[in-house]
Every structure is written in structure tokens, then in C-alpha cells.
Design an enzyme around this catalytic site. Sequence first.
Site, short mmCIF file in Angstrom:
data_model
loop_
_atom_site.label_atom_id
_atom_site.label_comp_id
_atom_site.label_asym_id
_atom_site.label_seq_id
_atom_site.Cartn_x
_atom_site.Cartn_y
_atom_site.Cartn_z
N CYS A 1 0.81 -1.23 0.00
CA CYS A 1 0.00 0.00 0.00
C CYS A 1 0.84 1.27 0.00
O CYS A 1 0.28 2.37 -0.03
CB CYS A 1 -0.97 -0.03 1.17
SG CYS A 1 -1.92 -1.56 1.18
N HIS B 1 -2.26 7.80 6.61
CA HIS B 1 -2.58 6.52 5.99
C HIS B 1 -3.94 6.06 6.53
O HIS B 1 -4.80 5.66 5.78
CB HIS B 1 -1.48 5.50 6.27
CG HIS B 1 -1.67 4.22 5.54
ND1 HIS B 1 -1.79 4.16 4.17
CD2 HIS B 1 -1.79 2.94 5.98
CE1 HIS B 1 -1.97 2.90 3.80
NE2 HIS B 1 -1.99 2.14 4.88
N HIS C 1 -10.00 2.07 1.36
CA HIS C 1 -8.56 1.86 1.20
C HIS C 1 -8.31 1.33 -0.21
O HIS C 1 -8.62 0.19 -0.49
CB HIS C 1 -8.06 0.88 2.26
CG HIS C 1 -6.57 0.76 2.31
ND1 HIS C 1 -5.73 1.42 1.43
CD2 HIS C 1 -5.76 0.05 3.13
CE1 HIS C 1 -4.48 1.11 1.71
NE2 HIS C 1 -4.46 0.29 2.74
#
Lengths: 269, 397
Positions: free
Chosen positions: B162, B292, B326
Amino acid sequence: MRAYVEGIGLLGPGLPGWAESRAILAGDSPYVATPAVLTASPLLPPAERRRSVPTVKLAMAVGAEALEQAGRDPATVATVFTSSSGDPDTLHQILETLATEERDISPTRFHNSVHNAPAGYWSIATRCREPSTSLSAHDESFQTGLLEAAAEVSADGWTVGLIAYDLPYPEPLNKVRPIAGIFGTALVLTPQPTDRCLARLDIDLSRRDEPVSRMAEVGLEALRTGNPTGRALPLLAALARVVAGGAPETVVLDLPPGSRLVVRVGAPC
Amino acid sequence: MHPLSLSHMSIVSSLGAGQDATLDALRSGRGGLKPCSFETVTLDTHIGEVAGVDYIRLPPELAGYDCRNNRLAEMALHQDGFAEAVAAARERYGADRIGVFLGTSTSGILSAELAFRARDPQTGALPAAFSFATTHSTGSLADFVRCRLGLEGPAFVVSSACATTSKVFANAARMIATGLCDAAVVGGADSLCLTTLYGFHSLELVSPTPCRPFDAERSGVSLGEGAGFALLERTAPKPAPGTIHLLGAGESNDAHHMSTPHPEGLGARLAMERALASAGLRPEDIDYVNLHGTATTYGDAAEDQAITGLLGTRIPVSSTKGYTGHTLGAAGIVEAIISVLALRTGLIPGSPQTRTLDPALRSRYLQANENGRLDRVMTNSFGFGGSNSSLIFGWAA
């Protein structure tokens, strides 16, 4: 771009390590393509060692060999991992599971499926918090990894462990993406010469049509064309000859479309 | 590092296609998460699916690259005049002087998932139409985008989970610094697929409700998909007013665990410290941090520790994953573009669905939008395997 080679790791069919393979690569000993043997890295904690998949075993074996030869603490060395794809067995198992009704993927299998799994295990094993990047460019994965590693050495002044690996898929993926043999290699590259340096690399991108370097030996040439990481073989062969005292050599690796990676391999000083 | 000019950008997420749709959603608090009805998935969760991906057609000469991931990339190339801007840059610099450094974690794995379901029951063979190299292969995204934009510079995919499409900014900065390129297309795409939906479910990280980062009752991630691109160029001696620069990039590893961040956020903090050092800035120079912030208990707590330890408790921070979900490998570029939009407009996005802040977390986490002049913004991306990346954008000085 200039980089100095401090350590080399190698594991492939009939190539069980750098020291054992130098004469074969240089063309001084015959090549016999016996299958490569993978073992879990002793650097890993026991739980991770049990979970480690073939890509992790291969990447860690060649990485550890190169770092040990360089005499560097791996915790201080940035890394570039490069491979055409993730772990073949893990991918196969996940795709099979998802084709069933249950779709019950194991959590360990899922985290082993990410392309940067070897980089993750490496950082856990070596306690390395330095930058690490995991790349892929299909058949040009080794070339682009070398380019990125050299750019890190040159632009950021980092010492970099370049770790490249590719393994065959089980069927049916093998039919659509055949990869020959298990092959991995690693180079420790530094911005300045040190007393451990084996060779100097001057790396340039070229738009001319210099012929791509090949291996004279038939089996090694089949590995070069059959396994994406095998594209490194002409560079490794030149290193084997130069480290043994041979004259400087120029290696040409293709970088489609229309580019070449030209690597001049010479003695460190 | 030497700053780079971020001259053009484009974005697609479940908030819509293009910068205007994205800003409009952020301004009005309209999130993109909906109950999951993706493909044949039967999980009880919300996802951020991009509308209209199934109807995208690639140009006929590139039809072999057709898969959900490359369609998402194609969609993003069409937004905000991005492909045209790259065409103009190609005229200026030459096709071989522009690099393509993209990220993806899934690539077109959905194509392989569907192909495995359609295996020949007798022989086990995959359908003849399945093309591994152009759809499934991790590198296919960079190959497709390079061909689509007619570029011939160095091209590769970063697949560091990610953190992926955040890290590509650093790759581009190095390639330009070494003189291998004059400009670079960075960004990437990650698309919904069964591997990530069922994979995150197996790790018990998927929330049954739209995700609530930093909320006391948060219960995991909402997965999404997205794509975005940015064109990075060397800075002009006298940048035009309103020019945005990439000022710094920082990368690190956790060296801790494959799927859980370091409990004190050591790797996260190191990435932010390195981004500040590479930009030559101090913590107090940052006006907003796009976190994040995945809404997992461990992830949010680790990032909160890293943020408060380094930047204190006064800087406004928020996660926009309550809007987009996400987007995994695309999170870096989606959130970099949202951060640049915040810089441009002065809109500091609050976090939808976050109602009661977790009292154990100490950051100044925004639940509602704020407005004000921003000079420098930071965006964080942290991934599996402990891969961390932090970027800083600001006005050209």
C-alpha cells in the site's frame, strides 16, 4: 551512472553460489544444469522460517550471500527487490481457492502473495529500516532493477542490495507464463570504491542498436532467455572474468522499446 | 532532494472521475462507500467501487491489455486533460526522455481469478483468451500506460503493497536527478478483486460498516479501488504563480511484521523524518497531514504515535479513507492528489463516519472540514511487509 560491486550472490540450476560458479560463468569449467535447492534462511525467526515460500527462500539466499561477501551489516543497506511476479505456488493456491465455493484463503497465504513479501521478510530478518522497493517489469525486471539500484547509488549516495529472483509457476499457469528453472542473483552496489570492491560498473541508457549480450554456452543461454532474472547472466559472466583479472568488458542488456542498458565492467580502480 | 514541479494530475475513485468530482465530494461530505455487490463476492462489507469501469474500452490496438486494472488506468488518463498534457510534454522532451514509474499491488489478477473459474474440467487448462503478460503480470500496468501515452523512457511497476504509488514519486525523483529522464509519469491503479477482498477478510481486517478511522468504535478497513497520475518535471527557474512542487520524499521499513505495523510507529516516523530531511523542512513547517489511517486498531494507533511524537498534537490531520475506502496500491496517488487539492483550495478534509474519537489517540484529528491557507502538506502511505512512504508538497518558492 557509476557503482562499485562489493558482493555477489547467485543461485540457479548448476550455479550453487558465486564462488562455486565463477569458473563456469567465465567459461573455464563445464556447465551442468543440476536443479537448484532452496532452503529457508537461518536469518529468519523460527515462525517466519516455517512460513517462508520459495521466492522468500531464493531472494534471501542470494541476498545473504552478497551481503556476507561485502562484509556489510544488512541493517545498514537499502534494497531493491525485483522479480517478474510474486510467489508462484502461493498465487496458484489462492487462485484455486477462489475458484471454489468456500473461497477460504489462509491469512498466511494472503500475506505471502504480495509482491514485496521477500522485502518484508528480509527487513524482519535483518532488522533493516533502510528504504526498500520491490519492482516488476515482466521480462525486463532485472534490467529495471539494476537501473533503479544504480540510480539510488548515484542520486542518493546509498549502498544498495539489488536482489533479483524468478521461479517457475505450476500448471496451468506454466503454460501461459513459462519460466525456466529457479534463478536468483544479488549485487551489493556502493557509490565509492572500498577495499572490498570486486569491480566497477559504468551504466548508461543507449538508444543505439548495440547487439544484446548472450551466453556462449547453450544451457546458460537457455537460462538467460527462459528466466527473466537470467537476463543478468552476461553481466555475471563479465564480472567473473574481470574479477579473475580479465580485461574490461561491455555488456548490453535490452530495455524495450528501443533502449539498451550498456554496462561497462572494469577493475575497481 | 531537488524539488520537482507537479504540473498535471488526474484522479478516479469511488468519489467520481476527475479533480472536480473529488473536490465536490470532499466539500459536501459525500462518501463513495456502498454495500459490497462486487462480482460474486458474498462478504458483509462496504466497498469503494468506481462506477462505469465495465464500460471502458481500450483503444483497439491495445485491446490485449483489457482488464479491470488497465481500464481504471485508462479512465484516469482521460481525466483533467492528463493525456493531452503528457502529449505536450512528449513534444517538448522527446518520448524517450519521459519515464513511467507506476504502482499496483493487484495488477489485473481479477482476470486470472476469472480464468481459473473457467478452467477446462478435463485438462485443467486456462481459457485460450487469458493473456498473462498483458493483464495479470504485475508489470503490465506500466507497459500499458507507456504504450497508451507513446512514451519510450524507462518504465517499471513498484509493488510494495500500500506504499506503492507514493514510493514512485521517489523513483521518479532519482531518475530525473541522474539525468536518465527529464520528466516522469507517476501514479498507478489498483482494482477490486477477490484476492484482496477475501484476503483482507481472512486477516479479519474488513469492516462490516463504512470504515471509521480514528473512531473509538472503528472495526477495520473498507476496500476500494482507484487510479491516478501525476506529471513530474524539473522545476523552472521562475515557476509560474500557483505551481506546486514535490518538496520531499521519505521511505523506510518497519523491520517488524508482515501484516502488523510496528506498535510505536517507528518505521512510520522514520519515513516522515526522512521526508522532512529531504525537503529541508522542520516539523512545524507542515500545515496538514493526510494520514494513511486505514481504521484498523493497530494501524491507527501506530500512526498516531508516530505523528504526535514527531509533529506534536496541534497539526490538523485526517484520513480520507472514509470517503474512498482503502484503495490499496492506489492509496498513495489518490491521497497525494487529495493532499495537493487541499493545498490548492485551502479545504482541509474532515473524516466522514468518524463520530467519537478514540480517546487513546492524541492527534488533532479533523471530523469536519476546515478552511485556511496551507503552504505545505504531507501525505503518508504504509503497507504490508512494513513498507512506508511519506511525501511533502508545497507551493513553488
